[in-house]
Scaffold this active site. Structure first.
Site, PDB file in Angstrom:
ATOM      1  N   ASP A  62       0.841  -1.205   0.000  1.00 27.53           N
ATOM      2  CA  ASP A  62       0.000   0.000   0.000  1.00 27.53           C
ATOM      3  C   ASP A  62       0.871   1.249   0.000  1.00 27.53           C
ATOM      4  O   ASP A  62       0.605   2.219  -0.716  1.00 27.53           O
ATOM      5  CB  ASP A  62      -0.919  -0.025   1.221  1.00 27.53           C
ATOM      6  CG  ASP A  62      -1.767   1.223   1.339  1.00 27.53           C
ATOM      7  OD1 ASP A  62      -2.511   1.533   0.389  1.00 27.53           O
ATOM      8  OD2 ASP A  62      -1.690   1.899   2.389  1.00 27.53           O
ATOM      9  N   GLU A 134      -1.940  -5.342  -3.689  1.00 24.51           N
ATOM     10  CA  GLU A 134      -0.963  -4.596  -2.897  1.00 24.51           C
ATOM     11  C   GLU A 134       0.183  -5.507  -2.452  1.00 24.51           C
ATOM     12  O   GLU A 134       1.352  -5.088  -2.430  1.00 24.51           O
ATOM     13  CB  GLU A 134      -1.646  -3.965  -1.691  1.00 24.51           C
ATOM     14  CG  GLU A 134      -2.591  -2.831  -2.062  1.00 24.51           C
ATOM     15  CD  GLU A 134      -3.315  -2.243  -0.872  1.00 24.51           C
ATOM     16  OE1 GLU A 134      -3.796  -1.101  -0.974  1.00 24.51           O
ATOM     17  OE2 GLU A 134      -3.429  -2.932   0.167  1.00 24.51           O
TER      18      GLU A 134
END
Length: 241
Positions: A62, A134
């Site tokens: 992320d 992610e």
């Protein structure tokens, strides 16, 4: 005994799935275990806490995604200030965009899930796909640095970048303006649920205005969940954002 005998088969399947993703990405991992971990959902342990899964990589991915997208926006929109860059970043770094990228990369078919999660359609769940995306970005970063992660994002976010040539409108702002114009009062947001570990929380928020059914949105932050809820309410009301 059946669970024990299933584990080698699942491990072998995970290796094959990771190899298929490597072929699609056109990259041979120096540390293939990183990719296998990125494709392993937390449910795969069937309740065994020691099972390696992609939650830690999701946390790192992320941040890597945010840095690479922010860097590209800074470069591509040299004349824009923060007010023009921030909404673009919000549109590109969120669960929905990650899930779309995961589908483009074909990650769903390569995931290692529990039987119950797979039976429940886990390979198509937005949350699971976004988390896996992610995690794959983190695996690429750990294996090949920012260059490897950037190549993935440039390829699988191409449509997302093309859609933010002009700054997208923030859904909360649009809802606020629409509610005022139609004399519905100010929108109200209520947190319905906060789940997940501290490093990767998940929020569920309900948005409501007078005269409309409430709508619910989810996100990795309270603000992201509020935007998702506002967008869902606007969509139900036929208001384009």
């Amino acid at each position: 005994m059946s669970g024990a005998t299933d584990r080698p088969a699942r491990a072998s399947k995970g290796v094959r799935a990771a190899a298929s993703v490597e072929a699609r990405l056109g990259r041979k991992f120096r540390r293939p275990g990183l990719l296998q971990e990125a494709l392993t959902h937390s449910s795969a342990g069937d309740g065994r806490a020691a099972r390696v899964n992609n939650e830690r990589q999701e946390f790192l991915g992320d941040r890597v995604l945010g840095l690479i997208v922010a860097e590209r926006l800074y470069r591509d929109f040299a004349g824009e200030g923060e007010n023009g860059l921030a909404p673009r970043l919000n549109a590109l770094v969120n669960r929905t965009a990650c899930a779309r990228a995961a589908r483009r990369a074909g990650l769903g078919a390569a995931l290692t899930l529990s039987r119950s999660e797979e039976a429940g359609g886990g390979r198509e769940k937005e949350t699971i796909l976004a988390d896996a995306c992610e995690a794959v970005i983190a695996a690429l970063y750990l294996d090949g640095g920012l260059k490897a992660a950037r190549a993935f994002i440039d390829k699988y976010w191409a449509e997302e970048f093309a859609a933010v040539t002009t700054p997208p409108q923030d859904a909360k702002t649009v809802l606020q303006e629409w509610a005022a114009a139609t004399k519905r009062g100010s929108p109200r947001y209520v947190v319905l649920e906060r789940a997940g570990p501290d490093h990767a929380p998940r929020f569920k928020v309900e948005a409501s205005v007078q005269g409309c059914d409430p709508a619910v949105g989810e996100g990795g932050s309270k603000r992201e969940a509020e935007r998702a809820a506002a967008l869902a309410l606007l969509a139900a009301a036929g208001v384009h954002v």
